[in-house]
Structure formats: structure tokens, C-alpha cells
Design a protein around this motif. Structure first.
Motif, PDB file in Angstrom:
ATOM      1  N   VAL A  54       0.811  -1.118   0.126  1.00  0.00           N
ATOM      2  CA  VAL A  54       0.201  -0.119   0.127  1.00  0.00           C
ATOM      3  C   VAL A  54       0.755   1.176   0.108  1.00  0.00           C
ATOM      4  CG1 VAL A  54      -2.254  -1.277   1.179  1.00  0.00           C
ATOM      5  CG2 VAL A  54      -0.042  -0.189   2.815  1.00  0.00           C
ATOM      6  N   PHE A  55       0.829   2.533  -0.283  1.00  0.00           N
ATOM      7  CA  PHE A  55       1.079   4.031  -0.454  1.00  0.00           C
ATOM      8  C   PHE A  55       0.667   4.228   0.793  1.00  0.00           C
ATOM      9  CE2 PHE A  55       2.726   3.742  -3.693  1.00  0.00           C
ATOM     10  CZ  PHE A  55       2.040   3.887  -5.018  1.00  0.00           C
ATOM     11  N   HIS A  56       1.477   4.384   1.993  1.00  0.00           N
ATOM     12  CA  HIS A  56       1.416   4.449   3.414  1.00  0.00           C
ATOM     13  C   HIS A  56       1.492   6.549   3.528  1.00  0.00           C
ATOM     14  CE1 HIS A  56       1.756   4.065   7.804  1.00  0.00           C
ATOM     15  NE2 HIS A  56       1.031   4.514   7.581  1.00  0.00           N
ATOM     16  N   VAL A  57       0.459   6.816   4.506  1.00  0.00           N
ATOM     17  CA  VAL A  57       0.656   8.556   4.433  1.00  0.00           C
ATOM     18  C   VAL A  57       1.356   9.015   5.718  1.00  0.00           C
ATOM     19  CG1 VAL A  57       0.133  10.185   3.883  1.00  0.00           C
ATOM     20  CG2 VAL A  57      -0.754   9.242   2.548  1.00  0.00           C
ATOM     21  N   VAL A  92       4.986   6.623   1.469  1.00  0.00           N
ATOM     22  CA  VAL A  92       5.636   5.448   1.761  1.00  0.00           C
ATOM     23  C   VAL A  92       5.305   4.299   1.117  1.00  0.00           C
ATOM     24  CG1 VAL A  92       7.399   4.210   3.816  1.00  0.00           C
ATOM     25  CG2 VAL A  92       6.984   6.420   3.761  1.00  0.00           C
ATOM     26  N   LEU A  93       6.422   3.006   0.175  1.00  0.00           N
ATOM     27  CA  LEU A  93       5.969   2.106  -0.088  1.00  0.00           C
ATOM     28  C   LEU A  93       5.544   0.854   1.220  1.00  0.00           C
ATOM     29  CD1 LEU A  93       4.618   0.940  -2.480  1.00  0.00           C
ATOM     30  CD2 LEU A  93       6.679  -0.001  -3.165  1.00  0.00           C
ATOM     31  N   ASP A 108      -1.790   7.834 -11.180  1.00  0.00           N
ATOM     32  CA  ASP A 108      -0.427   7.272 -11.342  1.00  0.00           C
ATOM     33  C   ASP A 108       1.365   8.110 -10.886  1.00  0.00           C
ATOM     34  OD1 ASP A 108       0.098   7.934 -14.834  1.00  0.00           O
ATOM     35  OD2 ASP A 108      -1.563   9.110 -13.343  1.00  0.00           O
ATOM     36  N   ARG A 109       0.295   9.683 -10.646  1.00  0.00           N
ATOM     37  CA  ARG A 109       1.521  10.318  -9.738  1.00  0.00           C
ATOM     38  C   ARG A 109       1.846  10.322  -8.693  1.00  0.00           C
ATOM     39  NH1 ARG A 109       0.643  16.534 -10.313  1.00  0.00           N
ATOM     40  NH2 ARG A 109      -1.447  15.953 -10.117  1.00  0.00           N
ATOM     41  N   VAL A 110       1.498   9.042  -8.278  1.00  0.00           N
ATOM     42  CA  VAL A 110       1.643   8.660  -6.153  1.00  0.00           C
ATOM     43  C   VAL A 110       2.460   8.118  -6.407  1.00  0.00           C
ATOM     44  CG1 VAL A 110       0.951   7.925  -4.737  1.00  0.00           C
ATOM     45  CG2 VAL A 110      -0.843   9.354  -5.762  1.00  0.00           C
ATOM     46  N   LYS A 111       3.699   8.277  -5.703  1.00  0.00           N
ATOM     47  CA  LYS A 111       5.235   7.507  -5.983  1.00  0.00           C
ATOM     48  C   LYS A 111       5.717   7.496  -4.520  1.00  0.00           C
ATOM     49  CE  LYS A 111       6.255   8.378 -10.931  1.00  0.00           C
ATOM     50  NZ  LYS A 111       5.520   8.170 -11.677  1.00  0.00           N
ATOM     51  N   GLY A 127       7.927   8.561  -1.912  1.00  0.00           N
ATOM     52  CA  GLY A 127       8.986   9.839  -1.396  1.00  0.00           C
ATOM     53  C   GLY A 127       7.625  11.580  -1.646  1.00  0.00           C
ATOM     54  N   VAL A 128       6.703  10.872  -2.367  1.00  0.00           N
ATOM     55  CA  VAL A 128       6.444  12.285  -2.450  1.00  0.00           C
ATOM     56  C   VAL A 128       5.358  12.891  -2.524  1.00  0.00           C
ATOM     57  CG1 VAL A 128       5.940  11.719  -5.666  1.00  0.00           C
ATOM     58  CG2 VAL A 128       4.350  11.165  -4.118  1.00  0.00           C
ATOM     59  N   LEU A 129       5.282  14.150  -1.967  1.00  0.00           N
ATOM     60  CA  LEU A 129       4.364  14.695  -1.277  1.00  0.00           C
ATOM     61  C   LEU A 129       3.370  14.960  -1.395  1.00  0.00           C
ATOM     62  CD1 LEU A 129       5.322  17.248   1.474  1.00  0.00           C
ATOM     63  CD2 LEU A 129       5.232  18.803  -0.425  1.00  0.00           C
ATOM     64  N   VAL A 130       2.096  14.734  -0.392  1.00  0.00           N
ATOM     65  CA  VAL A 130       0.659  14.807  -0.602  1.00  0.00           C
ATOM     66  C   VAL A 130      -0.094  15.260   0.296  1.00  0.00           C
ATOM     67  CG1 VAL A 130       1.304  12.319  -1.822  1.00  0.00           C
ATOM     68  CG2 VAL A 130       0.232  12.325   1.029  1.00  0.00           C
ATOM     69  N   GLU A 131      -1.375  16.003   0.091  1.00  0.00           N
ATOM     70  CA  GLU A 131      -2.114  16.619   0.323  1.00  0.00           C
ATOM     71  C   GLU A 131      -3.254  15.454   0.655  1.00  0.00           C
ATOM     72  OE1 GLU A 131      -3.556  20.380  -1.188  1.00  0.00           O
ATOM     73  OE2 GLU A 131      -5.157  20.189  -0.520  1.00  0.00           O
TER      74      GLU A 131
END
Lengths: 787, 403
Positions: free
Chosen positions: B345-348, B354-355, B386-389, B391-395
Motif C-alpha cells: 500500500v502507499f502509506h502516508v 512510503v511504499l 499514477d503520480r503517487v510514487k 517519496g512524493v509530497l501529498v495533501e
């Protein structure tokens, strides 16, 4: 006049950089005009010729099944010129080397070519032989994209049977000039295969001996198309026909029309803006340039040349600069138009699409630009020739110095003399300062407005494919099926979740306006497809409320609570009256949503679906597609990831080419304006500047006075340019809005950053060049008074 | 340098620095908006489900024991019957067939032949009777003579024998006559056509108590032996027969909990797996694919009052619960992604992605159970773009959905 001609050439050389800057501005305006009109002409000519040669039909209809004898009745309708009955059937086709199966459509070729409509243009190979049962002509773009060649065999499952085809020819068709793939507006060559086979072969494959399930009709020009269409509908209704569509709604043609409309809009918006901005700046710059030369004019007059004779060299100069710029612009425009035509050739399958040159556009814009340049020169020349030669040759009388706004005691203490000089110059010539500021702001505006499109794309992609539609694959069924069909698909490898979807083609009617569209039935509480309102909140699918797209609601001029007439155009044609419940916010298409059980009830059917939304594990997709290709009732599959990837690919590719172009344009404008403004200011006030140095100010301080003017104007232009950029972006969004894609008008911080940086770099560069002159000032020669 | 020039320089530096700071600020990467959900504890069930049909568990079909004419059945579906008491059907003897012209001619000819034979037999009787009379009178005469001693013993015996033979011949002729008369009756019977016959009807009694479910033959008609007449079953004994795919049926065991849903009632019904049939069969699915299916019988464990309206032949969906965990760590299905052959999962974490590799257990239609990799309260991205990778910053925007 030989002497004056030599003088002209020398002047031209002396002013080479300024002349170049002006020419570039003119070239920009002319190039944009030529590019827009030439591309339009190329496309338009190609299309008309193509339609004429291939006899592109005017009305298209699909039905379940009718005997060929019905053709006579159709031909007997008043106004019908030709009728071409054919069979169209589609199914899935696995292609070697591709993960996702392609959608194969098989179309029957008419038995006699003279009667044919929508004729195909054979590009390679030959037509299928009637004696060989499985020969087919394939769409050329499909062959090119998949790497299949003449002689290859492919197999597809159509109507529950597996059919093998041998490809013997490659062709293009006017019905498929532009083929938007399901689920997006971009074509997907690898997954859209069209095959033409002999009538006998298709009859056998589709089990429609002596019958047809699609028809194309050409009408005599000038007849009432809607009336003919209504008659066609009435004739075909008992055979399970939907509503016939006119040429305007045919997928490929509609898209081409939209492109044309966009090109026309581009042609109407951008060239005038560029031309006006360029011409205005050029006029300004030219007049200032000549003002600086008034000493020379006075000198010429003193030598005995008449007003006219003295003026002519400058006019010639202006005209030369103008013509030079126009020719450059023409060449640039032609080259750009070729580039656009090449881009179009990639998407639009014309057998021939050659670039064209719209001479009229070139001539008019060149004339306009040159004329304004000459006019600018003329105005200044007249100002100079009106003067007495002696007066003209003397340094210009200082302008009236009165106490201005800034000359109060308070300011005097705050600002040092040099800065005061800058401000005073700006305020003494408010119009000129304002125009320069506007010119600088214009370049910033162009930078922002041209880049924002890419930011918008991101928002649209994110919203459409990841927020509203969250499925990873969507499967379409050839016929409606009950919930066990959804269950069957859940059992395919890799499927994590599945939801049924039911869509019905309808015509919306309200306030006398009619719009074709679709009603989409979703499960209430669906996780994979959630229409959203403008705040991004998911809209619940209630059993009675219709959720209408905002764009559709505004087209039909209805709001929440208003009734809407919905005509179902398949099966039993029903007319339903629905009330608009909520409005959804989206960027592409004009969807209307209803809870699926409610939709099924409205058309008196049970718990049925004609499509399934799926969540498929990303590494099991190959197995999933392979299993799917053998399921007989599946008519097509759309992959979200592939669609998004295709969009991104297009965007990236066009981004790199167009960005260089626009950055160049806008940079040229910024550079041109600031260089010219500061250079001319330098020429105008070279005496003052030299005097400053004599008084003891350093080179740096003198340069500060000159450069500071531009810097202050640039700083003032920044907010103006940003505001203008946002407004222009809004205008572009409004002008380019169409059904398939509406862009939101937000501009990202990154775009602002890039634009401001380019802006600063262009201005900085020009200032460096001018400031060098200050440092190389030869005081003595400048301050020499001519006796 | 003068103070003015210092001030100018200062202003220039401030402006320059300000511009650079603005650029740096503008070039900061934008946080990507994502929709998130929290890892929560909840119940999860791993189940298999499919479509099926409700049917009566024991149905008794009453059929005709013999061929005959069935009287109109007066009982209707829903009528109550008692074992051994209620008469459910009556059978009468059937009527004779029609005769076609050829058969009629043949039968009539046979009748004529039989009549002729009877006449011939009658004549024979008369003849033998006459013979008997003569032989009898002869015997009397010879006996009288033998009494006086005039006739020999031999003659006397001959006459006695002749008389006896003649008597027997009369009996034989009479018997023959009877036979011929019977044959005549038989030949006449062949001429009988359909006409109302009398005969006692036989009554068929209900074999079991219950309600009539279906009536196969309602109207009066002639039925061959073995025809199904009606079906009786116990209305409380309704089970659901669900056709599962054979791959799913492998996981199903007797006694597993199940439920019946989408049957038209307000809520799902609790049930138990009663039987998994051993033999699979081929069925073509709704999409045209051939599948191997196995019938699994589910018994509804809730009282009849809860599912009054459900009857045999009604469509139901059955779900067999293979595994249930009341207190499992759950994550919505839309947040699962594949990474290097496993689930992740993509963990925030602190606004960054963080993958995180995870192991999942049971999977339902909405959520998955997490065995390792995450803990309660962790925030994961739902339906990542597809932009979620990593290390990226998210809101983040918390969605109102529930796992």
C-alpha cells in the motif's frame, strides 16, 4: 537619391539589433497568423477531397436485422440519393505481442462498387477475393501500429464463433479519419482494428444471410436532412433500429469538426492578439527610433532636401524592417504549419495530407504589420520635419519641468536624486511608460496562458480517471445480461472487485434544445465510479434523482428541480420525464447518472447490466486479458492505465515542442520590448547620461538610471502580466471548451515560476546589452554640439 | 560610497533576494491531492457466493398406478392434505378404442364366422343327440333280447358301448357348441366402441401430510400408468440449491455457515451448508463460457416467519462463509497495489508517501485483512493515481468510505 540609399543601408546596419528586435516581433505576429490559417486550409482541403472521392454518407443508422429488400424502400424516400446496406459486427481479437485484446470490427464490402458509399482507399495489397472466404482488408493504421503485415492471419471471436482472417490489403476509410477510443478522446491504433471483408464472408460470420444491420445513406444536397432522417427512422424502427445519426454526429467527423472549430478559434484569437501586440509595439518603437534621428532629419533639410525627400529614407527603413519581419514570419509560419500538419497526420488518417500555404493570410498580416511600422515611422518623421532644421538639429528642448507628484519635500528626503530621475522620467511620459509596461506584461501573459494548458491536463486526468472513475478496466458486453454475468467476470484471474453498469443512449430535450447523450446507471454506493460535485464531494445515487453534468445542464438551460424529457433511442423508444436532482462537475463528456435499479425499472427490465467495472491487480492483467478474449459475449475492454499513459505520452511530446515555441515567442516579445525601450531611451537621453558622467557619477550609477527605468516597469508589469495571464487563461478555457474536454483554469505555482524566470532572463539579457553601451560611452563625442 | 548609493545597493539586493525567494517558493513541488482512508479494526468475511434457486427439500410426486381415466383434480396448490386420509385423485377404467373401417370389417367378418361356427356346432349337437337316441334305443332292444337269452353277450356289450359313445359324443358336441358360442361372444366384443362404461373408480390417497405444491394434471383425461399427477411437500422444508463453480465448491464443507441474500426480503437469511453434491455438471454461463458447477444445498436456519414469502422456484443468491474474523485489521480494497509479486500500500507518513509491503489474509468485496505491515490508525492512499510514487509530497483528503 543614391546618397540617401547608402545612408539608408548604413542606418540599417547601425540599427541592426533594434531592427532585428522589431522584425522578430513582426515575424511572430505574421507567423502565428500564417500557421493558423495554413493548417486550417490544409486540413479543410484534404477533408473535402477525401469525402468527395469516397462518397462519404450523410446519414448513418444501425439496426438489429433487416432483409436486403428493405433497401428499395429506403431508396424510395424523397431526397435519398444512394443507400448502402452493410453488416457490421465486432468482437475481441488477441494480437501477438499485445497484452490487451483489440476490438475488431468487421464490415461487409458492397457487392457492386458503383453503389458504394464510404468507399475505402486501398493503400497496399488488394481487395478480398470473393472466392476465398476469409480474406480481409485491414485499416492501415492498425497494421502499422501492431506490426501485422499483409498475409498475416488473425482470429477474432464474433457472435460466439471464432473466425480467422487473412489480411490481404491495407486501406483507409473516411469513417475512421479520427477514431477516438472508448473511454478517452485519443485514438488507440493498436487496439482498434477495422476489417473489410466480402459480403458473403461477413454474412456467414454474422449469421445475417440476405440481411443487413447497418446502413449508410447519401442525400441530395439542399434537402431537409432532419425530415429524411425521421423517415429513415420510421422505416427502420420495426427492425430494431436506434435513432439514425446525421453526419455531424458521426464519431470521426464530429471530432474533425471540433478540431476545425478549434483551429478557427485559434485563428480568430491568437493571430490578432499577436499582430496587435506586435504591431502596437512596433509602431511605438519605430516612432521613438525616428524621434532619436530627428537631428539627422534636420540636417537633411538643412542640406536642402525637401520634407518628402527627407522622410522617404525613414519610410523605406521602416518598410524594409517590416517586410523583412513579414518574410521571416511567413517562412516561420509555413514551417510551423508543416509541423502542425505532421502532428495532425499522426492522428488523422487522410490518405493524403499535404501542408498548404494560406497566401491571403500572409499577405494581409504582412501588409498590416508593415503598414503599422511605416505609420509609426511616418508619425515621428512628420513630427521631425515640421520643425525648423536648426531647431531639429539642436538637442531637444527639455520638457516642461514642473513640480510633479513626486516633488514634495517628503519624497525628496526619502529618495536619492538618481532614483528620483528614474521615477520622474516614468511619470513625465505616462503613456509611453504605460505602453512599455503593457508590452512587458503582454509577454508574461503569453507565457502564463500558454503553459497553463499542461497544468489543466493534469487536473483533468486526475479528476476524470482517478477520482470520478476509479476502476482499472471496464468491460462492455454485447448484450444486456443479469448479475450472474458480473459474477462470471469476477472469477477471471486477477479481478479484485466488479460492479455492473448499465448505459443507454438517449436524447435529452428541454427548453426546445436537444442533445444526444447517454444515461449511465450505477450501483448506489458504487466505489468504482463516483460522480462528484464541484467541491469534489462524491454525489450519492438516489433512486429518484438524476445527476446531470453541469456542462449538459447549462447546454439545456436546466437547473436542479427542473424536469427533463429523455427519449430512449434503443429498444422500445420510450419518452421519460426525469427531474434533475444534482449537478456533477466533470471535465469531459456530458454524462447523466441514475441509480441502476431505477434505470432498469424505467425501461422495464430486471436487474441487468451491459458493462462491468473492474478492479484488476496490475501484475495479473496479462492473464486477465487472455482469459477475457475467449469470453464470447464481451464486446470490448478499456484499460484506465493505458488511456492515462497515452494521454501523458501525447502531452509530454507536444509539451516539449510547443514549449520551446511559446517560450521563444514570449521571450522574444519581452526581450524586444525591453531592449527597444531601453535602447531608445539611451539614444534619446544619451546627452543627459553623458552629462551625468561629466558631473561625476560613475558608470554604474548612470547605468542604474537607464536600467532602473526598465526594472521598475518590469516590476509593475509582473502583477499586471499575472493578472492578464489568468484572464487570458480563462478566455482560452471558454473559447476552447467542447464536449470532449473542458479545461479548468488554474495555473500552478510551477508555471508561474517558469514564466517569471523566463521573463526575468529575457529582460536581464536585454539590459546587459544596453548597459554595456553606457560603460562604453564616449563622453566627448556625445556632448559635442553641432554648430 | 554615499549613503544614498548604499541605500540603493541595499534596495537592489533586497529586491533581488526577494525575487529569488519568490522563484524558490514557486518552484516548490506541489503536494499531490490524494484520497486516504485509515486502517481500522472490523469484521471481515471471506466467502464464495453464487446464484441459485430455492426448492422443496422433500417433494413427493403422486403418480397414476395404472392407466385409466383420471377424474378432474379438485385440489389446488396450497391445499392441505393428510397422510393416508385425503383422497387426492380418482381413476376410472378407460374406454375402449375406436374401430377403423378395416378393423370393423374384419371384426364383423369374424362375428359372421363365429356365428356360422356356432350354427355348425349346434347342428353337430343335434346330430349327436339323434345318434344317441338311436344308440340308446338299440341298446334297450339288445338288452331286452339279452334278457331273454336271444342276443349274445358280445352284441349286448357292443350296444352298451355304442350308447355310451353316443352319449359322450353328445357331450363333446355340446361342449364344442359352448366353445363356439363363447367365440361368437368374443367376436362380438371386438365390435364394442367407446361408450360409457360403468366401473368402480380407484382412489389414490395422499402418501404424506403437507401442502400441495404443484398440480401437474388438473383436468380430466386418460393417463398412462406412471404419469405424475401432483406434488406434495412440507412448506417448512425449503432449502436453497446454489450452483457454485467447482473451484469454489472445493472450499465448501458441510456445516459451514452461510447466508441467503438478494431473495427479495429485507435482510439476508442465516443458513448452514447441508450438503455438497459429489457430481459436478457442465453449464454454459451467461456470457457464453462453459463451466463446471456443483450444487450446494443450504438449509435456512432462521424461523419460517422471517422468510414467509420465499417459495420453491424463487431465485436466491447464496454465500458460504469460509472464514470470518471479528477483529481484523482492515484496509479498503482500493488501496491495494501490487509490488514485485506481492501486495503493498502507499502509506502516508508525515505528508510523504512510503511504499509499505503487506501480507493480506481474507479478502471480501470491499476490504482486505492485513496480517503484517500496518497497524491500526495508519493512513493509506485509496485509488492512487499514477503520480503517487514513494517519496512524493501529498495533501490528504479523508474519504467518508468505509472498509
Amino acid at each position: 537619391m543614391r546618397v540617401l540609399d547608402i545612408k539608408l543601408l548604413r542606418d540599417l546596419w547601425r540599427l541592426k539589433w533594434q531592427a532585428l528586435a522589431i522584425s522578430v516581433l513582426i515575424a511572430v505576429g505574421v507567423a502565428v497568423t500564417v500557421m493558423a490559417y495554413s493548417s486550417q486550409k490544409a486540413l479543410s482541403t484534404a477533408r473535402e477531397q477525401y469525402y468527395r472521392e469516397t462518397r462519404f454518407a450523410d446519414i448513418f443508422a444501425t439496426l438489429k436485422r433487416a432483409p436486403l429488400s428493405l433497401t428499395r424502400r429506403l431508396a424510395a424516400i424523397n431526397g435519398v440519393r444512394a443507400v448502402d446496406p452493410r453488416i457490421i459486427k465486432s468482437g475481441l481479437m488477441e494480437v501477438r505481442g499485445q497484452v490487451r485484446p483489440a476490438i475488431a470490427q468487421i464490415i461487409s464490402l458492397p457487392e457492386r462498387d458503383e453503389e458504394a458509399l464510404n468507399r475505402i482507399v486501398l493503400m497496399a495489397g488488394r481487395l478480398p477475393d470473393a472466392r476465398q472466404p476469409h480474406e480481409a482488408v485491414a485499416l492501415k493504421t492498425f497494421l502499422d501500429a501492431t506490426g501485422l503485415r499483409l498475409g498475416d492471419e488473425v482470429s477474432t471471436v464474433i457472435g460466439g464463433r471464432r473466425i480467422t482472417l487473412r489480411i490481404v490489403g491495407a486501406a483507409l476509410s473516411p469513417e475512421y479519419i479520427y477514431m477516438p477510443s472508448p473511454g478517452s478522446t485519443l485514438p488507440d491504433d493498436k487496439h482498434q482494428g477495422i476489417f473489410w471483408m466480402t459480403r458473403a464472408a461477413v454474412e456467414e460470420a454474422a449469421d445475417l444471410d440476405g440481411a443487413f444491420n447497418a446502413v449508410a445513406i447519401a442525400i441530395t444536397p439542399g434537402r431537409n436532412e432532419a425530415a429524411i432522417r425521421a423517415e429513415v427512422d420510421a422505416t427502420l424502427a420495426p427492425y430494431g433500429a436506434g435513432v439514425a445519426i446525421p453526419r455531424a454526429d458521426q464519431a470521426s467527423h464530429a471530432f474533425l469538426e471540433a478540431e476545425f472549430k478549434e483551429l478557427k478559434t485559434s485563428g480568430a484569437i491568437f493571430p490578432p492578439i499577436f499582430l496587435i501586440v506586435a504591431a502596437g509595439l512596433v509602431h511605438l518603437v519605430m516612432s521613438r527610433l525616428v524621434d532619436v534621428e530627428r537631428e539627422q532629419i534636420g540636417l537633411l533639410k538643412a542640406f536642402g532636401y525637401s520634407d518628402f525627400e527627407a522622410a522617404v529614407p525613414f519610410l523605406r527603413l521602416a518598410t524594409l524592417i517590416g517586410l523583412g519581419g513579414a518574410i521571416m514570419g511567413g517562412a516561420l509560419g509555413a514551417w510551423l504549419s508543416q509541423g502542425i500538419t505532421t502532428l495532425y497526420r499522426e492522428f488523422m488518417r487522410f490518405p493524403e495530407l499535404t501542408g498548404d500555404f494560406h497566401f491571403a493570410a500572409f499577405a494581409i498580416s504582412a501588409l498590416l504589420a508593415t503598414g503599422l511600422t511605416a505609420a509609426g515611422a511616418l508619425v515621428a518623421v512628420r513630427r521631425a520635419t515640421r520643425l525648423n532644421p536648426a531647431v531639429a538639429m539642436a538637442p531637444p528642448r527639455p520638457t516642461t519641468y514642473r513640480a510633479g507628484i513626486l516633488d514634495g519635500g517628503y519624497f525628496d528626503a526619502m529618495i536619492d536624486p538618481l532614483s528620483r530621475m528614474i521615477l520622474r522620467t516614468l511619470f513625465r511620459f505616462p503613456v509611453r511608460s504605460f505602453m512599455t509596461c503593457v508590452g512587458l506584461a503582454a509577454s508574461l501573459m503569453v507565457l502564463l496562458a500558454t503553459q497553463f494548458v499542461y497544468d489543466s491536463f493534469e487536473v483533468v486526468l486526475d479528476h476524470s480517471y482517478y477520482r470520478i472513475q476509479r476502476w482499472s478496466d471496464q468491460v462492455g458486453l454485447a448484450e444486456v445480461r443479469g448479475p450472474s454475468a458480473v459474477k462470471n467476470l469476477t472469477q477471471l484471474p486477477g479481478v479484485l472487485a466488479a460492479e455492473p453498469i448499465r448505459s443507454i443512449p438517449v436524447i435529452f430535450r428541454a427548453n426546445g434544445i436537444e442533445e444526444r447523450g447517454g444515461l449511465i446507471g450505477l450501483n448506489p454506493g458504487s466505489e468504482l465510479y463516483r460522480p462528484r460535485d464541484e467541491d469534489g464531494q462524491a454525489l450519492p445515487l438516489l433512486s429518484d434523482g438524476l445527476i446531470l453534468s453541469e456542462a449538459l445542464a447549462s447546454k439545456l438551460k436546466v437547473g436542479i428541480g427542473d424536469p427533463l424529457l429523455v427519449e430512449v433511442t434503443e429498444g422500445e423508444r420510450r419518452e421519460l420525464v426525469l427531474t434533475v436532482g444534482r449537478l456533477s462537475h466533470d471535465y469531459s463528456g456530458t454524462p447523466a447518472y441514475l441509480a441502476r435499479p431505477a434505470l432498469n425499472r424505467l425501461v422495464s427490465e430486471g436487474d441487468v447490466a451491459n458493462g462491468v467495472l473492474l478492479l484488476v491487480a496490475s501484475d495479473a492483467r496479462a492473464d486477465f486479458y487472455h482469459a477475457l478474449a475467449s469470453v464470447p459475449l464481451v464486446a470490448g475492454v478499456v484499460s484506465r492505465d493505458d488511456t492515462v499513459a497515452a494521454f501523458r505520452d501525447i502531452v509530454t511530446r507536444s509539451f516539449s515542442t510547443t514549449m520551446v515555441f511559446y517560450l521563444g515567442f514570449a521571450g522574444a516579445i519581452a526581450f524586444g520590448v525591453s531592449y527597444n525601450a531601453s535602447r531608445i531611451a539611451f539614444s534619446e537621453r544619451v546627452r543627459d547620461l553623458a552629462t551625468l558622467e561629466v558631473l561625476g557619477f560613475t558608470h554604474a550609477e548612470t547605468a542604474f538610471v537607464l536600467a532602473g527605468e526598465i526594472v521598475v516597469l518590469a516590476l509593475a508589469a509582473m502583477p499586471l502580466g499575472i493578472l492578464g495571464g489568468h484572464l487570458l487563461a480563462d478566455a482560452i478555457v471558454a473559447a476552447y471548451g467542447r464536449d470532449e474536454m473542458r479545461l479548468p483554469s488554474g495555473i500552478s505555482a510551477w508555471t508561474h515560476g517558469v514564466s517569471l524566470l523566463a521573463f526575468a532572463v529575457a529582460i536581464g539579457l536585454s539590459l546587459i546589452i544596453v548597459v554595456r553601451r553606457v560603460f562604453d560611452l564616449d563622453l566627448v563625442s556625445v556632448l559635442k554640439t553641432r554648430d | 560610497m554615499t549613503s544614498a548609493s548604499i541605500r540603493r545597493l541595499a534596495i537592489a539586493i533586497v529586491l533581488g533576494a526577494g525575487f529569488v525567494a519568490l522563484l524558490i517558493f514557486l518552484f516548490q513541488p506541489d503536494p499531490i491531492p490524494v484520497e486516504t482512508a485509515l486502517v481500522r479494526k472490523g469484521m471481515i468475511r471471506q466467502s464464495v457466493s453464487d446464484q441459485g434457486i430455492a426448492r422443496a427439500s422433500d417433494a413427493f410426486v403422486v403418480s397414476a398406478p395404472v392407466s385409466g381415466r383420471l377424474e378432474r383434480l379438485t385440489l389446488k396448490p396450497g391445499d392441505r392434505v393428510a397422510a393416508g386420509e385425503t383422497v387426492v385423485a380418482r381413476l376410472r377404467p378407460a374406454q375402449a378404442e375406436f374401430l377403423d373401417p378395416r378393423s370393423r370389417a374384419q371384426a364383423e367378418a369374424r362375428v359372421a364366422a363365429a356365428e356360422a361356427s356356432a350354427l355348425a356346432a349346434q347342428s353337430e349337437v343335434n346330430r349327436t343327440k339323434a345318434e344317441l337316441q338311436r344308440a340308446q334305443s338299440n341298446y334297450d332292444r339288445v338288452r331286452r333280447l339279452a334278457d331273454r337269452g336271444t342276443a349274445s353277450i358280445d352284441a349286448l356289450e357292443s350296444a352298451e358301448t355304442a350308447a355310451k359313445v353316443a352319449e359322450d359324443q353328445v357331450s363333446a358336441a355340446e361342449a364344442s357348441l359352448k366353445a363356439r358360442i363363447a367365440e361368437l361372444d368374443a367376436a362380438r366384443a371386438a365390435l364394442i366402441g367407446p361408450m360409457t362404461t360403468t366401473g368402480e373408480p380407484i382412489e389414490i390417497l395422499a402418501p404424506v401430510s403437507g401442502f400441495i405444491r404443484r398440480v401437474f394434471q388438473e383436468s380430466e383425461r386418460v393417463v398412462p400408468a406412471g404419469t405424475s399427477l401432483l406434488e406434495i411437500s412440507d412448506p417448512h422444508a425449503i432449502e436453497a440449491a446454489i450452483d457454485f463453480l467447482s473451484e469454489d465448491a472445493v472450499l465448501i464443507r458441510e456445516g459451514q455457515p452461510a447466508e441467503i441474500y438478494d431473495w427479495g426480503g429485507p435482510s439476508a437469511l442465516g443458513a448452514v451448508v447441508r450438503r455438497v453434491e459429489p457430481q459436478g455438471f457442465t453449464k454454459v454461463s451467461a456470457l457464453g463460457v462453459e463451466e463446471q458447477r456443483v450444487t450446494v444445498v443450504l438449509q435456512i436456519s432462521q424461523p419460517r416467519a422471517d422468510w414467509q414469502g420465499l417459495g420453491p422456484g424463487y431465485r436466491v443468491w447464496g454465500r458460504v462463509i469460509l472464514r470470518q474474523n471479528e477483529d481484523a485489521l482492515l484496509v479498503p480494497l482500493g488501496s491495494l497495489i501490487r509490488d514485485a509479486g506481492g501486495w503493498a500500500v502507499f502509506h502516508v507518513v508525515d505528508g510523504h508517501i512510503v511504499l509499505t509491503r503487506i501480507e493480506i489474509g481474507a479478502v471480501s468485496g470491499q476490504a482486505a485483512e492485513i496480517l503484517t505491515g500496518l497497524k491500526e490508525g495508519d493512513e493509506v492512499v485509496q485509488f492512487p493515481s499514477d503520480r503517487v510514487k514513494p517519496g512524493v509530497l501529498v495533501e490528504t483528503q479523508r474519504s467518508e468510505g468505509r472498509p
